[in-house]
Design an enzyme around this catalytic site. Sequence first.
Site, PDB file in Angstrom:
ATOM      1  CG  HIS A   7      -1.896  -0.999   1.397  1.00  0.00           C
ATOM      2  ND1 HIS A   7      -2.024  -1.796   2.508  1.00  0.00           N
ATOM      3  CD2 HIS A   7      -2.882  -1.402   0.547  1.00  0.00           C
ATOM      4  CE1 HIS A   7      -3.051  -2.627   2.351  1.00  0.00           C
ATOM      5  NE2 HIS A   7      -3.584  -2.415   1.160  1.00  0.00           N
ATOM      6  NE  ARG A  10      -2.776  -7.663  -4.057  1.00  0.00           N
ATOM      7  CZ  ARG A  10      -3.567  -8.012  -3.042  1.00  0.00           C
ATOM      8  NH1 ARG A  10      -3.070  -8.089  -1.837  1.00  0.00           N
ATOM      9  NH2 ARG A  10      -4.838  -8.272  -3.227  1.00  0.00           N
ATOM     10  CB  SER A  35      -4.183  -6.394   4.806  1.00  0.00           C
ATOM     11  OG  SER A  35      -3.779  -5.159   4.289  1.00  0.00           O
ATOM     12  CE  LYS A  87     -13.144  -7.145   5.407  1.00  0.00           C
ATOM     13  NZ  LYS A  87     -12.542  -6.527   4.225  1.00  0.00           N
TER      14      LYS A  87
HETATM   15  O1  PNS Z   1      -8.619  -3.046   0.889  1.00  0.00           O
HETATM   16  P1  PNS Z   1      -9.863  -3.655   0.298  1.00  0.00           P
HETATM   17  O2  PNS Z   1     -10.667  -4.343   1.357  1.00  0.00           O
HETATM   18  O3  PNS Z   1      -9.554  -4.538  -0.872  1.00  0.00           O
HETATM   19  O4  PNS Z   1     -10.736  -2.422  -0.266  1.00  0.00           O
HETATM   20  C1  PNS Z   1     -11.942  -2.642  -0.945  1.00  0.00           C
HETATM   21  C2  PNS Z   1     -12.734  -1.341  -1.128  1.00  0.00           C
HETATM   22  C3  PNS Z   1     -12.909  -0.606   0.181  1.00  0.00           C
HETATM   23  C4  PNS Z   1     -11.975  -0.427  -2.060  1.00  0.00           C
HETATM   24  C5  PNS Z   1     -14.093  -1.737  -1.750  1.00  0.00           C
HETATM   25  O5  PNS Z   1     -14.644  -2.781  -1.014  1.00  0.00           O
HETATM   26  C6  PNS Z   1     -15.081  -0.589  -1.817  1.00  0.00           C
HETATM   27  O6  PNS Z   1     -14.948   0.286  -2.620  1.00  0.00           O
HETATM   28  N1  PNS Z   1     -16.068  -0.624  -0.884  1.00  0.00           N
HETATM   29  C7  PNS Z   1     -17.075   0.401  -0.757  1.00  0.00           C
HETATM   30  C8  PNS Z   1     -18.479  -0.092  -1.101  1.00  0.00           C
HETATM   31  C9  PNS Z   1     -18.749   0.063  -2.563  1.00  0.00           C
HETATM   32  O7  PNS Z   1     -18.680   1.121  -3.138  1.00  0.00           O
HETATM   33  N2  PNS Z   1     -19.037  -1.072  -3.203  1.00  0.00           N
HETATM   34  C10 PNS Z   1     -19.269  -1.125  -4.611  1.00  0.00           C
HETATM   35  C11 PNS Z   1     -17.957  -1.265  -5.361  1.00  0.00           C
HETATM   36  S1  PNS Z   1     -18.278  -1.948  -6.868  1.00  0.00           S
END
Ligand code: PNS
Length: 171
Positions: free
Chosen positions: A17, A90, A128, A41
């Site tokens: 990150h 990645r 993570s 979560k």
């Molecule tokens: O670090 P992560 O858990 O891979 O991050 C994922 C994240 C937070 C970027 C993604 O889950 C997200 O954008 N969540 C917000 C909810 C949302 O907008 N969902 C629709 C996306 S298509």
Amino acid sequence: MKRAVYPGSFDPITNGHLDIITRASRLVDELVVAVMVNPSKRHLFTLEERQEMILEVCSGLDNVSVSTFSGLLVHYLDEVGVPIIIKGLRAISDFESEFQMAALNTTLDHKVETLFMMTAVKNAFLSSSMVRQIANLQGPVSDMVPDVVNRRLVERYGPPKPNNQGNTRRK
Ligand code: PNS
């Protein structure tokens, strides 16, 4: 002024990150690291802890700020007036879900663009969740996360156990 948002759970922030944050911060005037609030979560670190760690490791990056968001990412982007999402890619395995999220976010809001940055090869398999698992099993993660994160993981799980060089018997 070019602004972008780098969203994620950051539970915890890893060297992968941090590499994306550092490189993205050179491409835009302001980069907002947006930590997702997801009450459903179970996280290892609280939202405050995750934010604190990011703030500490980004303290030398003047154009990086840290914020939080809940709900849809596109709603947050609209609220802050930033239509650009930065994501790290990645291994190929990331592509499918990231491609889906990018397409859905643009469907939800046509102004939104997702820009992908390749992670450095050394971080290609870092996540993570793997860091949490290794630290939980008392393996060393000091090469995978910034010092502040490593300290917190050691506080949480104890110091890494020394390697016993396997259990092969020699004559
Ligand atoms: O670090 P992560 O858990 O891979 O991050 C994922 C994240 C937070 C970027 C993604 O889950 C997200 O954008 N969540 C917000 C909810 C949302 O907008 N969902 C629709 C996306 S298509």
